[in-house]
Design a protein around this motif. Sequence first.
Motif, PDB file in Angstrom:
ATOM      1  N   ASN A 175       0.888  -1.169   0.006  1.00 38.51           N
ATOM      2  CA  ASN A 175       0.063  -0.174  -0.020  1.00 38.51           C
ATOM      3  C   ASN A 175       0.842   1.150   0.026  1.00 38.51           C
ATOM      4  OD1 ASN A 175      -2.440  -1.508   0.024  1.00 38.51           O
ATOM      5  ND2 ASN A 175      -2.628  -1.298   2.169  1.00 38.51           N
ATOM      6  N   ALA A 176       1.973   1.077   0.762  1.00 39.55           N
ATOM      7  CA  ALA A 176       2.579   2.357   0.735  1.00 39.55           C
ATOM      8  C   ALA A 176       3.555   2.923  -0.304  1.00 39.55           C
ATOM      9  CB  ALA A 176       3.858   2.073   1.872  1.00 39.55           C
ATOM     10  N   GLN A 177       3.748   1.711  -1.343  1.00 39.50           N
ATOM     11  CA  GLN A 177       4.581   1.804  -2.531  1.00 39.50           C
ATOM     12  C   GLN A 177       3.392   2.231  -3.494  1.00 39.50           C
ATOM     13  OE1 GLN A 177       5.746  -2.497  -2.832  1.00 39.50           O
ATOM     14  NE2 GLN A 177       8.193  -1.549  -2.545  1.00 39.50           N
ATOM     15  N   ILE A 178       2.328   1.818  -3.511  1.00 41.44           N
ATOM     16  CA  ILE A 178       1.272   2.251  -4.332  1.00 41.44           C
ATOM     17  C   ILE A 178       0.928   3.743  -4.166  1.00 41.44           C
ATOM     18  CG2 ILE A 178      -1.086   2.002  -4.957  1.00 41.44           C
ATOM     19  CD1 ILE A 178      -0.841  -0.965  -4.030  1.00 41.44           C
ATOM     20  N   ALA A 179       0.830   4.150  -2.803  1.00 33.44           N
ATOM     21  CA  ALA A 179       0.493   5.553  -2.573  1.00 33.44           C
ATOM     22  C   ALA A 179       1.592   6.392  -3.183  1.00 33.44           C
ATOM     23  CB  ALA A 179       0.491   5.563  -0.906  1.00 33.44           C
ATOM     24  N   ASN A 180       2.973   5.947  -2.970  1.00 40.12           N
ATOM     25  CA  ASN A 180       3.923   6.883  -3.573  1.00 40.12           C
ATOM     26  C   ASN A 180       3.963   6.836  -4.874  1.00 40.12           C
ATOM     27  OD1 ASN A 180       6.820   8.091  -3.108  1.00 40.12           O
ATOM     28  ND2 ASN A 180       7.265   6.324  -4.359  1.00 40.12           N
ATOM     29  N   ARG A 181       3.544   5.786  -5.527  1.00 39.26           N
ATOM     30  CA  ARG A 181       3.628   5.563  -6.980  1.00 39.26           C
ATOM     31  C   ARG A 181       2.445   6.534  -7.650  1.00 39.26           C
ATOM     32  NH1 ARG A 181       6.790   3.184 -11.202  1.00 39.26           N
ATOM     33  NH2 ARG A 181       7.401   1.851  -9.605  1.00 39.26           N
ATOM     34  N   LEU A 182       1.389   6.661  -6.862  1.00 37.19           N
ATOM     35  CA  LEU A 182       0.239   7.427  -7.565  1.00 37.19           C
ATOM     36  C   LEU A 182      -0.032   8.584  -7.052  1.00 37.19           C
ATOM     37  CD1 LEU A 182      -2.501   4.383  -7.629  1.00 37.19           C
ATOM     38  CD2 LEU A 182      -0.693   5.240  -9.489  1.00 37.19           C
ATOM     39  N   GLY A 183       0.902   9.140  -5.846  1.00 34.62           N
ATOM     40  CA  GLY A 183       0.853  10.442  -5.248  1.00 34.62           C
ATOM     41  C   GLY A 183      -0.330  10.395  -4.388  1.00 34.62           C
ATOM     42  N   LEU A 184      -0.778   9.459  -3.782  1.00 30.03           N
ATOM     43  CA  LEU A 184      -1.789   9.205  -2.770  1.00 30.03           C
ATOM     44  C   LEU A 184      -1.469   8.847  -1.266  1.00 30.03           C
ATOM     45  CD1 LEU A 184      -4.050   6.869  -5.038  1.00 30.03           C
ATOM     46  CD2 LEU A 184      -4.300   9.349  -4.921  1.00 30.03           C
ATOM     47  N   THR A 185      -2.407   9.230  -0.307  1.00 33.45           N
ATOM     48  CA  THR A 185      -2.161   8.688   0.904  1.00 33.45           C
ATOM     49  C   THR A 185      -2.529   7.107   0.894  1.00 33.45           C
ATOM     50  OG1 THR A 185      -4.314   8.939   1.717  1.00 33.45           O
ATOM     51  CG2 THR A 185      -2.802  10.902   1.553  1.00 33.45           C
ATOM     52  N   GLU A 186      -1.766   6.559   1.986  1.00 33.14           N
ATOM     53  CA  GLU A 186      -2.016   5.270   2.254  1.00 33.14           C
ATOM     54  C   GLU A 186      -3.376   4.812   2.659  1.00 33.14           C
ATOM     55  OE1 GLU A 186       0.470   2.323   4.343  1.00 33.14           O
ATOM     56  OE2 GLU A 186       1.937   3.909   4.632  1.00 33.14           O
ATOM     57  N   ALA A 187      -4.099   5.792   3.232  1.00 30.69           N
ATOM     58  CA  ALA A 187      -5.401   5.705   3.835  1.00 30.69           C
ATOM     59  C   ALA A 187      -6.429   5.787   2.273  1.00 30.69           C
ATOM     60  CB  ALA A 187      -6.016   6.806   4.523  1.00 30.69           C
TER      61      ALA A 187
END
Length: 234
Positions: A175-187
């Motif tokens: 989830n952390a990697q996805i958030a970083n990749r897409l510019g989103l928060t983990e939540a």
Amino acid sequence: MELRTPPVPNGEVNRIRIALVDDHALFREGVSEILQFEDDIEVVAEAGDSTAAVAAIGETKPDIVLLDVEIPGDDVAVTVQRIRTASPKTKTIILSMHDGGALVQRLLGLGVQGYLHKSVSRLGLLAAIRGSQVNDSHIVVSVSPGSLVPSREEIVALSEREREVLHLVAHAMSNAQIANRLGLTEATVKRHLRNVFAKLSAVSRLDAVNKAVAAALIDPALPVRGPSAARRPA
């Protein structure tokens, strides 16, 4: 509604008591004939609609009810719940010609002990009946190939962002990697995944990916794009 209360000979082992619920009398008779040759099974009630079924089951308290999904009266989900109220210890095994993925998963979610397509063999039916009695957590599913894979019609469409998140999940990103990749928060990533799980009736990340691939909603063979240059709406 037909009730049966045959005497149990002295010294005989307690039989598995069955209620048959189907609106086709000929089908009920056929299943009953199959079961009557088994020394450890007896049919104690038959019914052709939901109201009669609940009444018969409440009176006879069978061990198992074999229930068709398309009988006159209440929706099958309501019937399952009414049966549980009328006889809490009675287990329900669905025996039906209808085995669409959404329907199977909905009824399994209500706690039925089995879902069998009517093409099941005699041995398969007997194994399901006996297995449910041996182990309370035993669940048997015997349906047509592909019925547990939701079709496009059965799935609420995934949004572009949800597909994007699931595509990254398919590439084993956290989830952390996805958030970083897409510019989103983990939540926000977790929220998207909750939505995906609900839409696909998935129980895990792997299950969600497998179902999305089967329904051609994502293609894990496609490469992962570089990090988003700018934030898009979540």
